[in-house]
Design a protein around this motif. Sequence first.
Motif, PDB file in Angstrom:
ATOM      1  N   ASN A 155       1.126  45.025  31.548  1.00  0.00           N
ATOM      2  CA  ASN A 155       1.373  44.523  32.901  1.00  0.00           C
ATOM      3  C   ASN A 155       1.850  43.084  32.947  1.00  0.00           C
ATOM      4  O   ASN A 155       0.984  42.052  32.393  1.00  0.00           O
ATOM      5  CB  ASN A 155       0.090  44.706  33.527  1.00  0.00           C
ATOM      6  N   LEU A 156       3.075  42.794  33.060  1.00  0.00           N
ATOM      7  CA  LEU A 156       3.530  41.430  33.266  1.00  0.00           C
ATOM      8  C   LEU A 156       4.025  40.941  34.687  1.00  0.00           C
ATOM      9  O   LEU A 156       4.812  40.330  34.838  1.00  0.00           O
ATOM     10  CB  LEU A 156       4.934  41.611  32.332  1.00  0.00           C
ATOM     11  N   GLN A 157       3.434  41.553  35.805  1.00  0.00           N
ATOM     12  CA  GLN A 157       3.680  41.246  37.052  1.00  0.00           C
ATOM     13  C   GLN A 157       3.392  39.987  37.224  1.00  0.00           C
ATOM     14  O   GLN A 157       2.105  39.414  36.878  1.00  0.00           O
ATOM     15  CB  GLN A 157       2.921  42.099  37.789  1.00  0.00           C
ATOM     16  N   ARG A 158       4.501  39.212  37.742  1.00  0.00           N
ATOM     17  CA  ARG A 158       4.385  37.691  38.310  1.00  0.00           C
ATOM     18  C   ARG A 158       4.098  36.827  37.180  1.00  0.00           C
ATOM     19  O   ARG A 158       3.793  35.724  37.351  1.00  0.00           O
ATOM     20  CB  ARG A 158       3.051  37.674  39.240  1.00  0.00           C
ATOM     21  N   VAL A 159       4.564  37.326  35.866  1.00  0.00           N
ATOM     22  CA  VAL A 159       4.419  36.315  34.730  1.00  0.00           C
ATOM     23  C   VAL A 159       5.836  35.740  34.871  1.00  0.00           C
ATOM     24  O   VAL A 159       6.877  36.024  35.159  1.00  0.00           O
ATOM     25  CB  VAL A 159       4.566  37.215  33.350  1.00  0.00           C
ATOM     26  N   ASP A 160       5.626  34.168  34.632  1.00  0.00           N
ATOM     27  CA  ASP A 160       6.645  32.971  34.526  1.00  0.00           C
ATOM     28  C   ASP A 160       7.019  33.070  32.910  1.00  0.00           C
ATOM     29  O   ASP A 160       6.349  32.417  32.189  1.00  0.00           O
ATOM     30  CB  ASP A 160       6.320  31.798  35.035  1.00  0.00           C
ATOM     31  N   PHE A 161       8.254  33.555  32.713  1.00  0.00           N
ATOM     32  CA  PHE A 161       8.925  33.389  31.360  1.00  0.00           C
ATOM     33  C   PHE A 161       9.829  32.620  31.370  1.00  0.00           C
ATOM     34  O   PHE A 161      10.972  32.638  30.369  1.00  0.00           O
ATOM     35  CB  PHE A 161       9.353  34.890  30.941  1.00  0.00           C
ATOM     36  N   ALA A 162      10.005  31.701  32.334  1.00  0.00           N
ATOM     37  CA  ALA A 162      11.060  30.604  32.184  1.00  0.00           C
ATOM     38  C   ALA A 162      11.109  29.828  30.978  1.00  0.00           C
ATOM     39  O   ALA A 162      10.282  29.523  30.410  1.00  0.00           O
ATOM     40  CB  ALA A 162      10.859  29.495  33.327  1.00  0.00           C
ATOM     41  N   GLU A 163      12.493  29.855  30.510  1.00  0.00           N
ATOM     42  CA  GLU A 163      12.884  29.007  29.450  1.00  0.00           C
ATOM     43  C   GLU A 163      12.349  29.791  28.001  1.00  0.00           C
ATOM     44  O   GLU A 163      12.584  29.379  26.927  1.00  0.00           O
ATOM     45  CB  GLU A 163      12.684  27.770  29.336  1.00  0.00           C
ATOM     46  N   LYS A 175       5.257  47.043  33.419  1.00  0.00           N
ATOM     47  CA  LYS A 175       5.283  46.457  34.838  1.00  0.00           C
ATOM     48  C   LYS A 175       5.747  44.907  34.835  1.00  0.00           C
ATOM     49  O   LYS A 175       5.257  44.182  34.404  1.00  0.00           O
ATOM     50  CB  LYS A 175       4.012  46.497  35.281  1.00  0.00           C
ATOM     51  N   ILE A 176       7.134  44.672  35.479  1.00  0.00           N
ATOM     52  CA  ILE A 176       7.628  43.133  35.527  1.00  0.00           C
ATOM     53  C   ILE A 176       7.896  42.926  36.819  1.00  0.00           C
ATOM     54  O   ILE A 176       8.564  42.094  36.879  1.00  0.00           O
ATOM     55  CB  ILE A 176       8.793  43.212  34.432  1.00  0.00           C
ATOM     56  N   ASP A 177       7.180  43.492  37.724  1.00  0.00           N
ATOM     57  CA  ASP A 177       7.645  43.278  39.361  1.00  0.00           C
ATOM     58  C   ASP A 177       7.240  41.974  39.618  1.00  0.00           C
ATOM     59  O   ASP A 177       6.250  41.196  39.245  1.00  0.00           O
ATOM     60  CB  ASP A 177       6.728  44.049  39.993  1.00  0.00           C
ATOM     61  N   SER A 178       8.061  41.159  40.164  1.00  0.00           N
ATOM     62  CA  SER A 178       7.989  39.609  40.399  1.00  0.00           C
ATOM     63  C   SER A 178       7.817  38.647  39.252  1.00  0.00           C
ATOM     64  O   SER A 178       7.470  37.499  39.241  1.00  0.00           O
ATOM     65  CB  SER A 178       6.869  39.616  41.316  1.00  0.00           C
ATOM     66  N   ALA A 179       8.298  39.301  38.028  1.00  0.00           N
ATOM     67  CA  ALA A 179       8.099  38.229  36.953  1.00  0.00           C
ATOM     68  C   ALA A 179       9.450  37.367  37.058  1.00  0.00           C
ATOM     69  O   ALA A 179      10.403  37.728  37.629  1.00  0.00           O
ATOM     70  CB  ALA A 179       8.381  39.046  35.450  1.00  0.00           C
ATOM     71  N   LYS A 180       9.316  36.434  36.383  1.00  0.00           N
ATOM     72  CA  LYS A 180      10.451  35.157  36.507  1.00  0.00           C
ATOM     73  C   LYS A 180      10.941  35.063  34.984  1.00  0.00           C
ATOM     74  O   LYS A 180      10.182  34.877  33.949  1.00  0.00           O
ATOM     75  CB  LYS A 180       9.960  33.909  36.966  1.00  0.00           C
ATOM     76  N   PHE A 181      12.339  35.228  34.838  1.00  0.00           N
ATOM     77  CA  PHE A 181      13.215  35.124  33.569  1.00  0.00           C
ATOM     78  C   PHE A 181      14.156  34.050  33.766  1.00  0.00           C
ATOM     79  O   PHE A 181      14.607  34.046  34.984  1.00  0.00           O
ATOM     80  CB  PHE A 181      13.567  36.442  33.165  1.00  0.00           C
TER      81      PHE A 181
END
Length: 199
Positions: A155-163, A175-181
């Motif tokens: 479950n990676l929902q809403r996870v921030d993966f920026a940079e 599950k990656i809904d609303s995650a940030k890349f």
Amino acid sequence: MQKIQDGESYVEQTFSRLSLVDGHFMGIEFEDCTFEHCDFSGAHFSRCKFIDCTFKHCNLSLMQVPSTRWFGVSFTECKLVGVDWTKADWPVFHLDSELSFKQCILNDASFFGLTLQELTLDECKCHEVDFREGDFSSSSMTHCDFTNSVFMRTNLQRVDFAESVNFNIDVLENKIDSAKFSRYEALSLLYSLNIELVD
């Protein structure tokens, strides 16, 4: 020389430059304690508690943590290679254990099946880390290197993966809904869809 005794409680203490390699410790409670430049590599902490503690510049590689509780703990510039976090005590009523890792080396760690919502990983090296079947929703995993780390039914929902870079996340298996890349790294998510990318 500072000593740590089994069964004792330590509150608001600072431990500096302790070398307790391969040490065995049982039933110790640490609350609001700070550990600086300590070497706990290979140490065995059984049924201990670390509450609102801070680790800075410590070596905790191959540390064993059976039935040990972690809450509100931050690690900064620490080495934590090969730690199996699944052996620790994670109460089901605490979905957010307030764990924070900044500029740490977490290679070969296992978070398999854990619920650690709002986990913070910032500028960490996370090579070959097992995140399978865990719940890390609403976490911040920024500026990290996830080379060969494993995500499956995670479950990676809403996870921030920026940079963050070098992750291999199958969008059909996680599950990656609303995650940030980051825009460029997000292209790697398409590889799991068996489609051809053209310029």
